[in-house]
Design a protein around this motif. Structure first.
Motif, PDB file in Angstrom:
ATOM      1  N   TRP A  26       0.970  -1.455  -0.423  1.00 23.39           N
ATOM      2  CA  TRP A  26      -0.475   0.124   0.413  1.00 23.39           C
ATOM      3  C   TRP A  26       1.003   1.255   0.330  1.00 23.39           C
ATOM      4  CZ3 TRP A  26      -0.070  -3.719   3.294  1.00 23.39           C
ATOM      5  CH2 TRP A  26      -1.404  -4.956   3.530  1.00 23.39           C
ATOM      6  N   GLN A  27       0.218   2.119  -0.662  1.00 20.21           N
ATOM      7  CA  GLN A  27       1.194   3.669   0.103  1.00 20.21           C
ATOM      8  C   GLN A  27       0.946   3.594   1.416  1.00 20.21           C
ATOM      9  OE1 GLN A  27      -0.612   7.953  -1.356  1.00 20.21           O
ATOM     10  NE2 GLN A  27       1.365   6.866  -2.931  1.00 20.21           N
ATOM     11  N   ALA A  28       2.261   4.216   1.917  1.00 14.85           N
ATOM     12  CA  ALA A  28       2.253   4.611   3.321  1.00 14.85           C
ATOM     13  C   ALA A  28       1.493   5.738   3.392  1.00 14.85           C
ATOM     14  CB  ALA A  28       3.964   4.567   3.867  1.00 14.85           C
ATOM     15  N   LEU A  29       1.047   6.245   5.222  1.00 19.52           N
ATOM     16  CA  LEU A  29       0.749   7.253   4.897  1.00 19.52           C
ATOM     17  C   LEU A  29       1.871   8.146   6.661  1.00 19.52           C
ATOM     18  CD1 LEU A  29      -2.795   7.690   4.768  1.00 19.52           C
ATOM     19  CD2 LEU A  29      -1.281   8.924   2.997  1.00 19.52           C
ATOM     20  N   LEU A  30       2.909   8.659   6.596  1.00 24.02           N
ATOM     21  CA  LEU A  30       3.544   9.091   7.491  1.00 24.02           C
ATOM     22  C   LEU A  30       3.253  10.260   8.239  1.00 24.02           C
ATOM     23  CD1 LEU A  30       6.575   7.919   5.389  1.00 24.02           C
ATOM     24  CD2 LEU A  30       5.055   6.437   6.645  1.00 24.02           C
ATOM     25  N   GLY A  31       4.330  10.501   9.119  1.00 23.60           N
ATOM     26  CA  GLY A  31       4.519  11.833   9.981  1.00 23.60           C
ATOM     27  C   GLY A  31       3.847  11.573  11.368  1.00 23.60           C
ATOM     28  N   ARG A  32       3.064  10.399  11.874  1.00 24.96           N
ATOM     29  CA  ARG A  32       2.353  10.132  13.097  1.00 24.96           C
ATOM     30  C   ARG A  32       3.144  10.179  14.267  1.00 24.96           C
ATOM     31  NH1 ARG A  32       0.827   4.663  15.898  1.00 24.96           N
ATOM     32  NH2 ARG A  32       0.033   4.997  17.906  1.00 24.96           N
ATOM     33  N   ARG A  33       2.460  11.035  15.200  1.00 24.46           N
ATOM     34  CA  ARG A  33       3.278  11.295  16.359  1.00 24.46           C
ATOM     35  C   ARG A  33       4.326  10.294  16.639  1.00 24.46           C
ATOM     36  NH1 ARG A  33       4.010  14.635  12.957  1.00 24.46           N
ATOM     37  NH2 ARG A  33       3.451  17.316  13.000  1.00 24.46           N
ATOM     38  N   ASP A  34       5.232  10.544  18.326  1.00 25.11           N
ATOM     39  CA  ASP A  34       5.536   8.771  18.750  1.00 25.11           C
ATOM     40  C   ASP A  34       4.695   9.253  20.549  1.00 25.11           C
ATOM     41  OD1 ASP A  34       6.872   7.390  17.629  1.00 25.11           O
ATOM     42  OD2 ASP A  34       8.675   8.192  18.986  1.00 25.11           O
TER      43      ASP A  34
END
Ligand code: HEM
Length: 251
Positions: free
Chosen positions: A105-113
């Motif tokens: 799949w296309q990865a959606l990035l940027g989730r905060r820790d």
């Protein structure tokens, strides 16, 4: 250690960028870390080459992370968003699926820790145990914004990874909806008493391949966990198991 003068403004900019609440995007790190995907892919490949189980471990961590921290996740992004995008379409697909010969799949990035760690109570209250029945499983997933179809599709993750004798003993010795040949094979690695921590693949035939054998096994009474077999036991999600068992790309 001496830092160059230009390093500090960069660091401050990065920290500021990290503290901003934002959308998940496929190109989130394009400007701040353009080589991210290659770096992560290479490190993950190395880890999986060293120990093929690493892919399963990472996948399970995302499941647990999303289920246990759902209350925090809802503060910024909805749970389904967190789970289905972050797990289904996120890190795992980005780095591991291709290594495990699975779908992409296309990865959606940027989730905060998260800044906090969940306690044992949170884990116990939010994670499904191996003896859970279908109505309770549907209820638990519904409480995280996921429907029965999501639950059955995501359970297909048990096509990779391992489990312990102490977790599935009762299934192979006591359940009446278990294939006797399958139970006999599994008993070789799981005595009636003791050996609780002997590990064995969840999917004996293709333990590191992300395929639909998990569902095909359920049709034959060869689910290793009681909760796995519960998905195909004359209940409301039998038809989904049949669907996914017939088509490797459906789930
Ligand atoms: C439907 C309810 C679920 C139940 C009851 C369940 C339960 C379990 C149990 C009991 C184990 C073995 C742990 C042990 O023996 O110590 C396991 C392993 C695993 N589970 Fe689940 N699980 C569920 C759903 C999921 C989902 C939704 C995912 C991911 C999307 C997932 C991914 C995994 C993976 C990859 C492993 C293997 C981990 C490893 O080898 O280290 N499970 N699960």
């Amino acid at each position: 250690m001496a830092f160059s003068k230009s390093f500090f403004p960069l660091l401050v900019m990065l920290l500021l960028a990290c503290s901003v609440q934002g959308q998940l995007l496929p190109n989130f790190y394009n400007s701040t870390c353009p080589r991210l995907q290659r770096i992560v892919r290479s490190a993950t490949k190395q880890a999986i080459n060293k120990d093929p189980r690493m892919g399963a471990a990472v996948l399970r961590i995302f499941f647990h992370d999303c289920f246990v921290t759902v209350r925090e996740a809802t503060a910024t992004i909805s749970f389904s968003f967190c789970f289905l995008l972050h797990l289904h379409h996120g890190f795992f697909s980005l780095i591991s699926c291709s290594l495990l010969h699975g779908p992409r799949w296309q990865a959606l990035l940027g989730r905060r820790d998260s800044r906090t760690a969940a306690g044992q109570f949170d884990a116990g209250a939010n994670l499904p145990p191996a003896d859970m029945e279908v109505p309770a499983l549907i209820g638990l997933f519904a409480s995280k914004g996921l429907d029965a179809k999501d639950m059955v599709a995501l359970s297909g993750s048990h096509t990779i990874g391992e489990t312990r004798c102490g977790v599935y003993r009762s299934r192979i010795y006591n359940d009446n909806n278990v294939d006797p040949n399958f139970a006999a094979i599994r008993k070789n690695n799981c005595p009636p008493v003791g050996g609780d921590n002997i590990w064995t693949p969840l999917d004996l035939q293709t333990p590191t391949r992300f395929d639909n054998k998990y569902y095909r096994n359920l049709l034959g009474g060869r689910g290793i966990l009681h909760s796995d077999q519960a998905l195909y036991s004359g209940g409301p999600v039998d038809s989904l198991v049949k669907l996914y068992s017939a088509n490797n790309s459906e789930h």
